[in-house]
Design a protein around this motif. Structure first.
Motif, short mmCIF file in Angstrom:
data_model
loop_
_atom_site.label_atom_id
_atom_site.label_comp_id
_atom_site.label_asym_id
_atom_site.label_seq_id
_atom_site.Cartn_x
_atom_site.Cartn_y
_atom_site.Cartn_z
N UNK A 51 0.82 -1.24 -0.11
CA UNK A 51 -0.17 0.09 0.26
C UNK A 51 0.95 1.19 0.11
N UNK A 52 1.86 1.30 0.79
CA UNK A 52 2.72 2.23 0.97
C UNK A 52 3.55 2.59 -0.50
N UNK A 53 4.04 1.67 -1.29
CA UNK A 53 4.73 1.83 -2.43
C UNK A 53 3.78 2.24 -3.47
N UNK A 54 2.48 1.70 -3.50
CA UNK A 54 1.36 1.88 -4.56
C UNK A 54 1.16 3.32 -4.23
N UNK A 55 0.77 3.98 -2.99
CA UNK A 55 0.53 5.23 -2.98
C UNK A 55 1.38 6.12 -3.38
N UNK A 56 2.68 5.90 -3.02
CA UNK A 56 3.80 6.98 -3.26
C UNK A 56 3.92 6.77 -4.83
N UNK A 81 10.07 6.83 -9.58
CA UNK A 81 8.81 5.90 -9.97
C UNK A 81 9.44 4.74 -10.34
N UNK A 82 10.42 4.81 -11.44
CA UNK A 82 10.92 3.23 -11.68
C UNK A 82 11.49 2.45 -10.54
N UNK A 83 12.12 3.22 -9.71
CA UNK A 83 12.65 2.32 -8.46
C UNK A 83 11.45 1.92 -7.56
N UNK A 84 10.29 2.78 -7.38
CA UNK A 84 9.17 2.36 -6.54
C UNK A 84 8.39 1.17 -7.29
N UNK A 85 8.49 1.32 -8.76
CA UNK A 85 7.66 0.03 -9.51
C UNK A 85 8.50 -1.08 -9.32
N UNK A 86 9.99 -1.17 -9.34
CA UNK A 86 10.67 -2.25 -9.11
C UNK A 86 10.46 -2.71 -7.78
N UNK A 87 10.32 -2.16 -6.63
CA UNK A 87 10.20 -2.45 -5.42
C UNK A 87 8.74 -3.19 -5.26
N UNK A 88 7.86 -2.38 -5.88
CA UNK A 88 6.64 -3.09 -6.02
C UNK A 88 6.21 -4.45 -6.48
N UNK A 89 7.06 -4.37 -7.76
CA UNK A 89 7.14 -5.90 -8.85
C UNK A 89 7.61 -6.95 -7.71
N UNK A 129 1.04 -6.67 -12.61
CA UNK A 129 0.43 -6.23 -11.51
C UNK A 129 0.56 -5.12 -10.52
N UNK A 130 2.00 -4.81 -10.72
CA UNK A 130 2.60 -3.63 -10.10
C UNK A 130 2.08 -2.55 -10.67
N UNK A 131 2.25 -2.53 -12.21
CA UNK A 131 1.75 -1.45 -13.09
C UNK A 131 0.19 -1.20 -12.70
N UNK A 132 -0.52 -2.20 -12.90
CA UNK A 132 -2.09 -2.07 -12.56
C UNK A 132 -2.37 -1.30 -11.26
N UNK A 133 -1.66 -1.68 -10.06
CA UNK A 133 -2.06 -1.23 -8.83
C UNK A 133 -1.76 0.20 -8.78
N UNK A 134 -0.60 0.63 -9.41
CA UNK A 134 -0.21 2.04 -9.31
C UNK A 134 -1.20 2.77 -10.36
N UNK A 135 -1.27 2.22 -11.54
CA UNK A 135 -2.37 3.05 -12.29
C UNK A 135 -3.71 3.25 -11.91
N UNK A 136 -4.25 2.12 -11.21
CA UNK A 136 -5.35 2.09 -10.43
C UNK A 136 -5.53 3.17 -9.32
N UNK A 137 -4.45 3.25 -8.47
CA UNK A 137 -4.43 4.07 -7.64
C UNK A 137 -4.31 5.62 -8.07
#
Length: 94
Positions: free
Chosen positions: A7-12, A62-70, A78-86
């Motif tokens: 949630x924290x990574x997705x929000x950020x 953003x690239x780093x946050x996505x990599x951590x979320x992935x 799924x990481x991209x979908x979570x971020x896009x949705x948020x």
């Protein structure tokens, strides 16, 4: 109390996604292209040096946050979908 890392990574990431997508579309590029490929050589000439550095920093963040979320969700899609949705306010859950 536990920390919900996803949630924290997705929000950020969603906050940064919103800032950057207001400048130029992110979809085809994020994570697989350099800043210059994303924005294009002509587009960032309109920004002063400080603005360009801030954009570069946000793009890298953003690239780093996505990599951590992935890593946490075990899926780039799924990481991209979570971020896009948020970022769009539809907020799907992990």
């Amino acid at each position: 109390m536990t920390i919900d890392s996803i949630r924290l990574l997705t929000d950020s990431a969603a906050q940064v996604w919103q800032r950057l997508s207001a400048i130029h579309a992110l979809e085809p590029c994020i994570g697989s292209a350099s800043f210059d490929d994303w924005l294009g050589p002509m587009e960032y000439l309109a920004f002063d040096q400080a603005e360009e550095q801030a954009l570069r920093r946000d793009y890298r963040l953003l690239a780093n946050l996505l990599a951590e979320l992935e890593t946490l969700v075990h899926s780039r899609e799924q990481a991209l979908a979570l971020v896009r949705a948020e970022a769009t306010g539809s907020g799907i859950s992990a």
